[in-house]
Each structure stands twice: as C-alpha cells, then as structure tokens.
Scaffold this motif. Sequence first.
Motif, PDB file in Angstrom:
ATOM      1  N   VAL A  51      11.483  -7.460  -0.436  1.00 19.48           N
ATOM      2  CA  VAL A  51      10.440  -7.698   0.569  1.00 19.48           C
ATOM      3  C   VAL A  51       9.805  -9.080   0.460  1.00 19.48           C
ATOM      4  N   SER A  52      10.085  -9.803  -0.606  1.00 21.73           N
ATOM      5  CA  SER A  52       9.495 -11.135  -0.734  1.00 21.73           C
ATOM      6  C   SER A  52      10.295 -11.963  -1.733  1.00 21.73           C
ATOM      7  N   LYS A  53      10.779 -13.112  -1.295  1.00 16.31           N
ATOM      8  CA  LYS A  53      11.510 -14.003  -2.179  1.00 16.31           C
ATOM      9  C   LYS A  53      10.544 -14.946  -2.874  1.00 16.31           C
ATOM     10  N   GLY A  54      10.891 -15.302  -4.108  1.00 11.85           N
ATOM     11  CA  GLY A  54      10.039 -16.182  -4.874  1.00 11.85           C
ATOM     12  C   GLY A  54      10.440 -17.635  -4.778  1.00 11.85           C
ATOM     13  N   PHE A  55      10.028 -18.407  -5.756  1.00 15.02           N
ATOM     14  CA  PHE A  55      10.322 -19.832  -5.821  1.00 15.02           C
ATOM     15  C   PHE A  55      11.822 -20.075  -5.672  1.00 15.02           C
ATOM     16  N   SER A  56      12.188 -20.988  -4.778  1.00 13.16           N
ATOM     17  CA  SER A  56      13.595 -21.308  -4.489  1.00 13.16           C
ATOM     18  C   SER A  56      14.393 -20.072  -4.115  1.00 13.16           C
ATOM     19  N   ASP A 125      -1.022   0.392 -11.439  1.00 12.46           N
ATOM     20  CA  ASP A 125      -1.147   0.838 -10.055  1.00 12.46           C
ATOM     21  C   ASP A 125       0.242   1.006  -9.443  1.00 12.46           C
ATOM     22  N   PHE A 126       0.748   2.225  -9.487  1.00 10.50           N
ATOM     23  CA  PHE A 126       2.100   2.491  -8.991  1.00 10.50           C
ATOM     24  C   PHE A 126       2.188   2.436  -7.471  1.00 10.50           C
ATOM     25  N   THR A 127       1.054   2.497  -6.771  1.00 11.26           N
ATOM     26  CA  THR A 127       1.096   2.478  -5.308  1.00 11.26           C
ATOM     27  C   THR A 127       0.612   1.145  -4.727  1.00 11.26           C
ATOM     28  N   PHE A 128       0.239   0.206  -5.588  1.00 12.07           N
ATOM     29  CA  PHE A 128      -0.117  -1.166  -5.181  1.00 12.07           C
ATOM     30  C   PHE A 128      -1.264  -1.208  -4.182  1.00 12.07           C
ATOM     31  N   MET A 129      -2.243  -0.337  -4.390  1.00 13.13           N
ATOM     32  CA  MET A 129      -3.371  -0.288  -3.471  1.00 13.13           C
ATOM     33  C   MET A 129      -4.547  -1.107  -4.008  1.00 13.13           C
ATOM     34  N   SER A 160       3.971  -6.722   2.410  1.00 15.51           N
ATOM     35  CA  SER A 160       5.117  -6.493   3.282  1.00 15.51           C
ATOM     36  C   SER A 160       6.081  -5.508   2.637  1.00 15.51           C
ATOM     37  N   PHE A 161       6.522  -4.544   3.422  1.00 15.85           N
ATOM     38  CA  PHE A 161       7.500  -3.560   2.948  1.00 15.85           C
ATOM     39  C   PHE A 161       8.664  -3.439   3.940  1.00 15.85           C
ATOM     40  N   HIS A 162       8.866  -4.477   4.750  1.00 21.67           N
ATOM     41  CA  HIS A 162       9.890  -4.416   5.790  1.00 21.67           C
ATOM     42  C   HIS A 162      11.019  -5.401   5.513  1.00 21.67           C
ATOM     43  N   MET A 181       1.601   9.492   1.380  1.00 20.00           N
ATOM     44  CA  MET A 181       0.884   8.305   1.808  1.00 20.00           C
ATOM     45  C   MET A 181       1.671   7.571   2.887  1.00 20.00           C
ATOM     46  N   GLN A 182       0.942   6.828   3.706  1.00 23.41           N
ATOM     47  CA  GLN A 182       1.599   5.932   4.638  1.00 23.41           C
ATOM     48  C   GLN A 182       1.943   4.635   3.906  1.00 23.41           C
ATOM     49  N   VAL A 183       3.017   3.997   4.339  1.00 26.29           N
ATOM     50  CA  VAL A 183       3.376   2.708   3.748  1.00 26.29           C
ATOM     51  C   VAL A 183       2.248   1.716   4.050  1.00 26.29           C
ATOM     52  N   PRO A 184       1.675   1.078   3.026  1.00 27.91           N
ATOM     53  CA  PRO A 184       0.532   0.178   3.241  1.00 27.91           C
ATOM     54  C   PRO A 184       0.949  -1.196   3.776  1.00 27.91           C
ATOM     55  N   GLU A 185       1.760  -1.172   4.805  1.00 21.02           N
ATOM     56  CA  GLU A 185       2.215  -2.415   5.437  1.00 21.02           C
ATOM     57  C   GLU A 185       1.009  -3.208   5.951  1.00 21.02           C
ATOM     58  N   GLY A 186       0.900  -4.461   5.537  1.00 22.18           N
ATOM     59  CA  GLY A 186      -0.179  -5.309   6.007  1.00 22.18           C
ATOM     60  C   GLY A 186      -1.480  -5.192   5.243  1.00 22.18           C
ATOM     61  N   VAL A 187      -1.558  -4.229   4.315  1.00 24.82           N
ATOM     62  CA  VAL A 187      -2.771  -4.083   3.507  1.00 24.82           C
ATOM     63  C   VAL A 187      -2.885  -5.271   2.556  1.00 24.82           C
ATOM     64  N   ALA A 188      -4.097  -5.714   2.305  1.00 19.51           N
ATOM     65  CA  ALA A 188      -4.317  -6.877   1.440  1.00 19.51           C
ATOM     66  C   ALA A 188      -3.826  -6.586   0.023  1.00 19.51           C
ATOM     67  N   GLY A 189      -3.070  -7.522  -0.533  1.00 14.68           N
ATOM     68  CA  GLY A 189      -2.539  -7.330  -1.882  1.00 14.68           C
ATOM     69  C   GLY A 189      -1.939  -8.616  -2.408  1.00 14.68           C
ATOM     70  N   SER A 190      -0.882  -8.482  -3.202  1.00 10.41           N
ATOM     71  CA  SER A 190      -0.217  -9.660  -3.770  1.00 10.41           C
ATOM     72  C   SER A 190       1.212  -9.284  -4.145  1.00 10.41           C
ATOM     73  N   HIS A 191       1.981 -10.310  -4.534  1.00 13.16           N
ATOM     74  CA  HIS A 191       3.382 -10.104  -4.908  1.00 13.16           C
ATOM     75  C   HIS A 191       3.763 -11.218  -5.874  1.00 13.16           C
ATOM     76  N   PRO A 192       4.457 -10.903  -6.968  1.00 15.84           N
ATOM     77  CA  PRO A 192       4.820 -11.954  -7.928  1.00 15.84           C
ATOM     78  C   PRO A 192       5.682 -13.056  -7.325  1.00 15.84           C
ATOM     79  N   GLY A 193       6.539 -12.690  -6.387  1.00 14.30           N
ATOM     80  CA  GLY A 193       7.366 -13.698  -5.735  1.00 14.30           C
ATOM     81  C   GLY A 193       6.529 -14.675  -4.935  1.00 14.30           C
ATOM     82  N   ASP A 194       5.570 -14.141  -4.184  1.00 11.87           N
ATOM     83  CA  ASP A 194       4.691 -15.003  -3.402  1.00 11.87           C
ATOM     84  C   ASP A 194       3.887 -15.933  -4.306  1.00 11.87           C
ATOM     85  N   LEU A 195       3.426 -15.413  -5.439  1.00 20.10           N
ATOM     86  CA  LEU A 195       2.674 -16.253  -6.377  1.00 20.10           C
ATOM     87  C   LEU A 195       3.526 -17.424  -6.856  1.00 20.10           C
ATOM     88  N   SER A 196       4.782 -17.143  -7.180  1.00 25.60           N
ATOM     89  CA  SER A 196       5.663 -18.197  -7.699  1.00 25.60           C
ATOM     90  C   SER A 196       5.922 -19.287  -6.663  1.00 25.60           C
TER      91      SER A 196
END
Length: 212
Positions: A51-56, A125-129, A160-162, A181-196
């Motif tokens: 769902v998210s690519k990191g650096f390079s 946090d297994f559900t990333f909420m 993003s989960f798409h 639970m509903q997929v928290p698409e668009g909910v505020a959060g973070s991702h290690p790839g995005d951080l990189s």
Amino acid sequence: MNGKERLLTFFVAWFLCLSLSAQKNTSNISRLQDGDLLFQVNAEGNAITTVSKGFSAQAIDHVGIFHRHEGVPMVLEANYDGVVETPFEEYCSQCPKVLVGRVRGKLDISKSLSNAHSLLGRPYDFTFMPDNTEIYCSELVQLSFVYKDGARVFSPIPMSFHDQEGNIIPYWSDFYSRRLMQVPEGVAGSHPGDLSASRKVRIKYEWSGFAK
C-alpha cells in the motif's frame, strides 16, 4: 612451504579477515547518531509494503529509532511485543537490508528520545488506529520526534489500504472483517515507507553488517 607454515598462514589470514570485518562494523556503528531512523526493507514485500512504497520505491515495512544506552547500541521500536528496546545487532539481524535515515532540521534529539522512552511498555496496535493507547512502529516515530521549538516533526497522513486502481486490497478487507471493523481507509495515521520517503528524512546509507 611445509604443512605447519601453511596452517599458520591460514590462521593469520583468517584472523585478519575477522579483524577487518569487526573494524568495518565498528566504523559503521560509529557513524550512527542518536535519533537515526532504521528502516527495515522486506525484499519479498507484503501487505504492508503493497500500500505504500518507501525510499527509492523500496519495500519498507518497519522502522525503529537508534540510540545508545550507556554506550550500548539499542533500538526503540514498536513490534508485536509492544514498545520495546531491542539490541541493535538483534534488530539488524532480522532482515538483510536496513536503511539508515536522519531527520533534517533542528531536531530536539533529547526530547524526542525521552518521548519515545515514555511510551515503553505500550501494547502494539494491530489495527493501526489513532487516538488509543496502542502503538505501531511508524506511530512511535510520529509521536516522539519534535523540533527544538516543540513542534512535531511528522504530521499524520491519510492511511491507504488500496491498490493502484483504488480498490481495497483483499488482505486488508479480510483483516478488518475478522475484527468486525471497517477498513480505516483515509484515517489519519502513518507508514514506515512514507516516513523513509519524506523530505524531512535523509537516507544516509545502507546497513548490512549483521545480516544473516
């Protein structure tokens, strides 16, 4: 050269190789600074990296915070055991490739590490909420890092989960469905790839000294 001389030559060469290897690892460790971010690259990829690519465009699925505790290299991370402190060598042995990133700007390293330490013992946090007591890896970084003026370095981003076509990936549909639970698409959060890949982080080099 007789047998004894060949054996002696072998052991001398072996010792020199070990010494050079140790010097290389020590040299790399000495380059690390408290507060450096350690991004684990998953060569095979998984549902997190899809769902998210990191650096390079690399498949990054985990991040930890480097620091030295009484001179011993350690990593603050949120893994399945919760927010923990892991020996640096153990952390880097978990995958064949780790990218070392450094936060740009006037970072308050002491306060940032203090913030991270204050979260030790929190469950994973297994559900990333957001807005709960549980914490996942990139969330630990997001909640901990501050500039000298007290402002947080990393703002939450829409999760993003798409896939590339905008369809929710079946893995995540099933994952959240099992938890009612509903997929928290668009909910505020973070991702290690995005951080990189953030402009606020400079990837310095690749660490592979302890890879198995």
